[in-house]
Scaffold this motif. Structure first.
Motif, PDB file in Angstrom:
ATOM      1  N   PRO A 106       0.833  -1.205   0.000  1.00 54.82           N
ATOM      2  CA  PRO A 106       0.000   0.000   0.000  1.00 54.82           C
ATOM      3  C   PRO A 106       0.875   1.265   0.000  1.00 54.82           C
ATOM      4  CG  PRO A 106      -0.678  -1.525   1.722  1.00 54.82           C
ATOM      5  CD  PRO A 106       0.594  -2.045   1.160  1.00 54.82           C
ATOM      6  N   ASP A 107       0.241   2.398  -0.290  1.00 53.73           N
ATOM      7  CA  ASP A 107       0.968   3.663  -0.350  1.00 53.73           C
ATOM      8  C   ASP A 107       1.465   4.141   1.006  1.00 53.73           C
ATOM      9  OD1 ASP A 107       0.645   3.875  -3.078  1.00 53.73           O
ATOM     10  OD2 ASP A 107      -1.215   5.037  -2.915  1.00 53.73           O
ATOM     11  N   HIS A 108       0.860   3.702   2.065  1.00 55.35           N
ATOM     12  CA  HIS A 108       1.193   4.227   3.389  1.00 55.35           C
ATOM     13  C   HIS A 108       2.260   3.385   4.114  1.00 55.35           C
ATOM     14  CE1 HIS A 108      -2.151   1.437   3.956  1.00 55.35           C
ATOM     15  NE2 HIS A 108      -1.667   1.201   5.157  1.00 55.35           N
ATOM     16  N   VAL A 109       3.413   3.203   3.487  1.00 60.94           N
ATOM     17  CA  VAL A 109       4.534   2.515   4.126  1.00 60.94           C
ATOM     18  C   VAL A 109       5.730   3.454   4.193  1.00 60.94           C
ATOM     19  CG1 VAL A 109       3.778   0.216   3.402  1.00 60.94           C
ATOM     20  CG2 VAL A 109       5.397   1.470   1.990  1.00 60.94           C
ATOM     21  N   ASP A 110       6.580   3.222   5.181  1.00 57.98           N
ATOM     22  CA  ASP A 110       7.799   4.009   5.359  1.00 57.98           C
ATOM     23  C   ASP A 110       8.949   3.270   4.682  1.00 57.98           C
ATOM     24  OD1 ASP A 110       9.877   5.598   6.172  1.00 57.98           O
ATOM     25  OD2 ASP A 110       9.555   5.301   8.323  1.00 57.98           O
ATOM     26  N   ALA A 111       9.187   3.578   3.410  1.00 55.58           N
ATOM     27  CA  ALA A 111      10.194   2.863   2.615  1.00 55.58           C
ATOM     28  C   ALA A 111      11.593   3.017   3.194  1.00 55.58           C
ATOM     29  CB  ALA A 111      10.163   3.354   1.175  1.00 55.58           C
ATOM     30  N   GLY A 112      11.866   4.131   3.820  1.00 60.54           N
ATOM     31  CA  GLY A 112      13.193   4.379   4.375  1.00 60.54           C
ATOM     32  C   GLY A 112      13.505   3.563   5.622  1.00 60.54           C
ATOM     33  N   SER A 113      12.510   2.946   6.218  1.00 63.06           N
ATOM     34  CA  SER A 113      12.716   2.181   7.460  1.00 63.06           C
ATOM     35  C   SER A 113      12.485   0.685   7.305  1.00 63.06           C
ATOM     36  CB  SER A 113      11.783   2.721   8.549  1.00 63.06           C
ATOM     37  OG  SER A 113      12.078   4.067   8.819  1.00 63.06           O
ATOM     38  N   ILE A 114      12.464   0.190   6.073  1.00 66.17           N
ATOM     39  CA  ILE A 114      12.276  -1.252   5.857  1.00 66.17           C
ATOM     40  C   ILE A 114      13.490  -1.984   6.411  1.00 66.17           C
ATOM     41  CG2 ILE A 114      12.069  -3.080   4.123  1.00 66.17           C
ATOM     42  CD1 ILE A 114      10.567  -1.065   2.377  1.00 66.17           C
ATOM     43  N   ASP A 115      13.227  -3.057   7.158  1.00 70.45           N
ATOM     44  CA  ASP A 115      14.295  -3.821   7.809  1.00 70.45           C
ATOM     45  C   ASP A 115      14.232  -5.273   7.356  1.00 70.45           C
ATOM     46  OD1 ASP A 115      16.384  -4.225   9.834  1.00 70.45           O
ATOM     47  OD2 ASP A 115      14.844  -5.374  10.903  1.00 70.45           O
ATOM     48  N   ALA A 116      15.397  -5.851   7.027  1.00 69.56           N
ATOM     49  CA  ALA A 116      15.466  -7.254   6.611  1.00 69.56           C
ATOM     50  C   ALA A 116      16.518  -7.974   7.443  1.00 69.56           C
ATOM     51  CB  ALA A 116      15.808  -7.346   5.130  1.00 69.56           C
ATOM     52  N   GLN A 117      16.117  -9.086   8.059  1.00 70.79           N
ATOM     53  CA  GLN A 117      17.012  -9.906   8.884  1.00 70.79           C
ATOM     54  C   GLN A 117      16.989 -11.334   8.346  1.00 70.79           C
ATOM     55  OE1 GLN A 117      18.738  -8.675  11.632  1.00 70.79           O
ATOM     56  NE2 GLN A 117      17.915  -6.655  11.164  1.00 70.79           N
ATOM     57  N   PHE A 118      18.166 -11.945   8.226  1.00 68.51           N
ATOM     58  CA  PHE A 118      18.247 -13.325   7.727  1.00 68.51           C
ATOM     59  C   PHE A 118      18.936 -14.191   8.775  1.00 68.51           C
ATOM     60  CE2 PHE A 118      20.295 -16.699   5.131  1.00 68.51           C
ATOM     61  CZ  PHE A 118      19.143 -17.258   4.621  1.00 68.51           C
ATOM     62  N   GLU A 119      18.228 -15.238   9.209  1.00 66.18           N
ATOM     63  CA  GLU A 119      18.783 -16.138  10.216  1.00 66.18           C
ATOM     64  C   GLU A 119      18.148 -17.516  10.071  1.00 66.18           C
ATOM     65  OE1 GLU A 119      19.281 -16.408  15.077  1.00 66.18           O
ATOM     66  OE2 GLU A 119      18.466 -14.607  14.172  1.00 66.18           O
ATOM     67  N   ASN A 120      18.973 -18.551  10.124  1.00 62.04           N
ATOM     68  CA  ASN A 120      18.509 -19.941  10.068  1.00 62.04           C
ATOM     69  C   ASN A 120      17.612 -20.233   8.859  1.00 62.04           C
ATOM     70  OD1 ASN A 120      19.884 -20.543  12.458  1.00 62.04           O
ATOM     71  ND2 ASN A 120      18.142 -19.942  13.709  1.00 62.04           N
ATOM     72  N   GLY A 121      17.950 -19.674   7.705  1.00 64.26           N
ATOM     73  CA  GLY A 121      17.208 -19.951   6.491  1.00 64.26           C
ATOM     74  C   GLY A 121      15.922 -19.177   6.323  1.00 64.26           C
ATOM     75  N   LEU A 122      15.625 -18.254   7.244  1.00 64.92           N
ATOM     76  CA  LEU A 122      14.411 -17.441   7.146  1.00 64.92           C
ATOM     77  C   LEU A 122      14.772 -15.971   6.994  1.00 64.92           C
ATOM     78  CD1 LEU A 122      12.006 -18.920   9.845  1.00 64.92           C
ATOM     79  CD2 LEU A 122      11.813 -19.093   7.375  1.00 64.92           C
ATOM     80  N   LEU A 123      14.227 -15.351   5.979  1.00 71.09           N
ATOM     81  CA  LEU A 123      14.381 -13.923   5.769  1.00 71.09           C
ATOM     82  C   LEU A 123      13.138 -13.252   6.322  1.00 71.09           C
ATOM     83  CD1 LEU A 123      15.805 -11.454   4.485  1.00 71.09           C
ATOM     84  CD2 LEU A 123      14.543 -11.981   2.382  1.00 71.09           C
ATOM     85  N   GLN A 124      13.324 -12.379   7.307  1.00 67.45           N
ATOM     86  CA  GLN A 124      12.207 -11.672   7.921  1.00 67.45           C
ATOM     87  C   GLN A 124      12.307 -10.201   7.554  1.00 67.45           C
ATOM     88  OE1 GLN A 124      12.618 -12.829  12.043  1.00 67.45           O
ATOM     89  NE2 GLN A 124      11.319 -14.604  11.725  1.00 67.45           N
ATOM     90  N   ILE A 125      11.260  -9.689   6.918  1.00 72.20           N
ATOM     91  CA  ILE A 125      11.234  -8.308   6.462  1.00 72.20           C
ATOM     92  C   ILE A 125      10.099  -7.580   7.185  1.00 72.20           C
ATOM     93  CG2 ILE A 125      10.980  -6.769   4.483  1.00 72.20           C
ATOM     94  CD1 ILE A 125      11.889  -9.136   2.726  1.00 72.20           C
ATOM     95  N   THR A 126      10.419  -6.414   7.732  1.00 70.41           N
ATOM     96  CA  THR A 126       9.431  -5.574   8.395  1.00 70.41           C
ATOM     97  C   THR A 126       9.307  -4.275   7.611  1.00 70.41           C
ATOM     98  OG1 THR A 126      10.017  -6.502  10.548  1.00 70.41           O
ATOM     99  CG2 THR A 126       8.808  -4.425  10.555  1.00 70.41           C
ATOM    100  N   VAL A 127       8.090  -3.959   7.196  1.00 70.99           N
ATOM    101  CA  VAL A 127       7.810  -2.734   6.457  1.00 70.99           C
ATOM    102  C   VAL A 127       6.897  -1.877   7.332  1.00 70.99           C
ATOM    103  CG1 VAL A 127       6.905  -1.753   4.324  1.00 70.99           C
ATOM    104  CG2 VAL A 127       7.940  -4.039   4.300  1.00 70.99           C
ATOM    105  N   PRO A 128       7.453  -0.833   7.976  1.00 67.74           N
ATOM    106  CA  PRO A 128       6.635   0.008   8.861  1.00 67.74           C
ATOM    107  C   PRO A 128       5.572   0.791   8.090  1.00 67.74           C
ATOM    108  CG  PRO A 128       8.978   0.376   9.226  1.00 67.74           C
ATOM    109  CD  PRO A 128       8.843  -0.442   7.985  1.00 67.74           C
TER     110      PRO A 128
END
Length: 142
Positions: A106-128
């Protein structure tokens, strides 16, 4: 002219000889490396959108995350190495090759604060999320 009626179940079956051919030809040397599609879980919290991408066997150096024009894209490659000459593979069921998954956000996301963490074969992405843009609003006349 005689009409031959086929049973609907028999009509869609693959011949057994074809299955045997596939089994014996599905070796490392003959396997097509066409890529794969990693599994993704996507959910929403009060403050963000979350993605979890299953990428077993990958290194974080082989994963790319990009956000452009409202689209979040996860891409990369899982390479197969046949370095061990003494092994004779009879079957390889893991998929190898390039992958690419894209998600329209959606249009209402903070693109500058997207966070991606990779551990134990799982990529976890948080889009505020950010406050939603006002597209239409009823104005009270005073």
């Amino acid at each position: 002219m005689a009409t031959v009626k086929q049973h609907p179940v028999v009509q869609n079956r693959v011949p057994f000889s074809s299955l045997l051919d596939t089994f014996f030809q599905d070796t490392v040397n003959n396997r097509r490396v066409s890529g794969f599609t990693p599994a993704v879980d996507l959910w929403e919290t009060e403050n963000s959108y979350k993605l979890e991408v299953a990428l077993p066997g990958l290194k974080k150096e082989n994963i790319h995350v990009e956000f452009q024009d409202g689209v979040l894209t996860v891409s990369g490659e899982r390479a197969f190495s046949k370095e061990e000459k003494e092994h004779k593979y009879h079957r390889v069921e893991n998929l190898y090759g390039k992958f690419r998954r894209s998600f329209q956000l959606p249009d209402h996301v903070d693109a500058g604060s997207i966070d991606a963490q990779f551990e134990n074969g799982l990529l976890q992405i948080t889009v505020p999320k950010v406050e939603e843009k006002v597209v239409k609003r009823q104005i009270e006349v005073k």
